[in-house]
Design a protein around this motif. Structure first.
Motif, PDB file in Angstrom:
ATOM      1  N   ASP A   1       0.860  -1.170   0.000  1.00  0.00           N
ATOM      2  CA  ASP A   1       0.000   0.000   0.000  1.00  0.00           C
ATOM      3  C   ASP A   1       0.902   1.227   0.000  1.00  0.00           C
ATOM      4  O   ASP A   1       1.690   1.425   0.937  1.00  0.00           O
ATOM      5  N   PRO A   2       0.848   2.073  -1.029  1.00  0.00           N
ATOM      6  CA  PRO A   2       1.787   3.200  -1.121  1.00  0.00           C
ATOM      7  C   PRO A   2       1.570   4.252  -0.033  1.00  0.00           C
ATOM      8  O   PRO A   2       2.429   5.097   0.178  1.00  0.00           O
ATOM      9  N   ARG A   3       0.463   4.193   0.675  1.00  0.00           N
ATOM     10  CA  ARG A   3       0.227   5.191   1.726  1.00  0.00           C
ATOM     11  C   ARG A   3       1.064   4.940   2.966  1.00  0.00           C
ATOM     12  O   ARG A   3       1.271   5.829   3.770  1.00  0.00           O
ATOM     13  N   PHE A   4       1.569   3.701   3.136  1.00  0.00           N
ATOM     14  CA  PHE A   4       2.271   3.336   4.363  1.00  0.00           C
ATOM     15  C   PHE A   4       3.710   2.925   4.056  1.00  0.00           C
ATOM     16  O   PHE A   4       4.063   2.595   2.922  1.00  0.00           O
ATOM     17  N   ASP A   5       4.526   2.947   5.067  1.00  0.00           N
ATOM     18  CA  ASP A   5       5.923   2.551   4.957  1.00  0.00           C
ATOM     19  C   ASP A   5       6.005   1.081   4.549  1.00  0.00           C
ATOM     20  O   ASP A   5       5.340   0.232   5.159  1.00  0.00           O
TER      21      ASP A   5
ATOM     22  N   GLN B   1       4.642  -3.631   5.912  1.00  0.00           N
ATOM     23  CA  GLN B   1       3.670  -4.319   5.079  1.00  0.00           C
ATOM     24  C   GLN B   1       4.092  -5.761   4.851  1.00  0.00           C
ATOM     25  O   GLN B   1       5.273  -6.085   4.926  1.00  0.00           O
TER      26      GLN B   1
END
Length: 144
Positions: free
Chosen positions: A8-12, A16
């Motif tokens: 998910d590009p929103r999180f580091d 993930q």
């Protein structure tokens, strides 16, 4: 489904599923977290002053009008207390009537009155006490 599609590009990416690289965003044991200075607490509380008005006495008396909600609470308190006392007397009459004759006896109403009437009286007294507390706090503020 590839591992890249699950990121998910929103999180580091380190947090993930499927990440195998170094933990770049997590601090290591060799690097201490810098300490943040804590601000000192205020030494004195701010003072609040009442606004000074040059209005005549007649206009200042308008600030102490009777609150209509307090009047409504007082009326509700009186109604609750008197209603509870009336229901207690009705309860006494129902009990006496059930002992004298062989009429049908409404047990559920009798039980509701046994518990409801004292609760109405207690709620009316509590409402009256709350009104007294409001008047006491207002009196205390005016004296200060």
């Amino acid at each position: 489904m590839s591992d890249d599609a699950r990121f998910d590009p929103r999180f580091d990416p380190a947090f993930q599923p499927g990440y195998a690289g170094p933990l770049a965003s997590a601090p290591s044991a060799a690097q201490p977290i810098p300490a943040q200075p804590i601000a000192a607490p205020p030494t004195a509380l701010p003072t609040v002053t009442a606004p000074v008005t040059d209005a005549p006495a007649e206009e200042r008396e308008d600030d102490h009008r009777i609150n209509p909600f307090i009047i409504a609470l007082a009326a509700v308190s009186v109604v609750l207390i008197l209603g509870g006392v009336y229901l207690l007397s009705l309860l006494q009459q129902m009990f006496a009537a059930s002992q004298e004759s062989q009429t049908t006896f409404d047990y559920t109403t009798f039980q509701a009155l046994i518990y409801g009437a004292p609760l109405l009286i207690a709620l009316g007294i509590a409402t009256a006490i709350s009104i007294l507390c409001m008047f006491a706090s207002r009196w205390w503020r005016l004296r200060s």
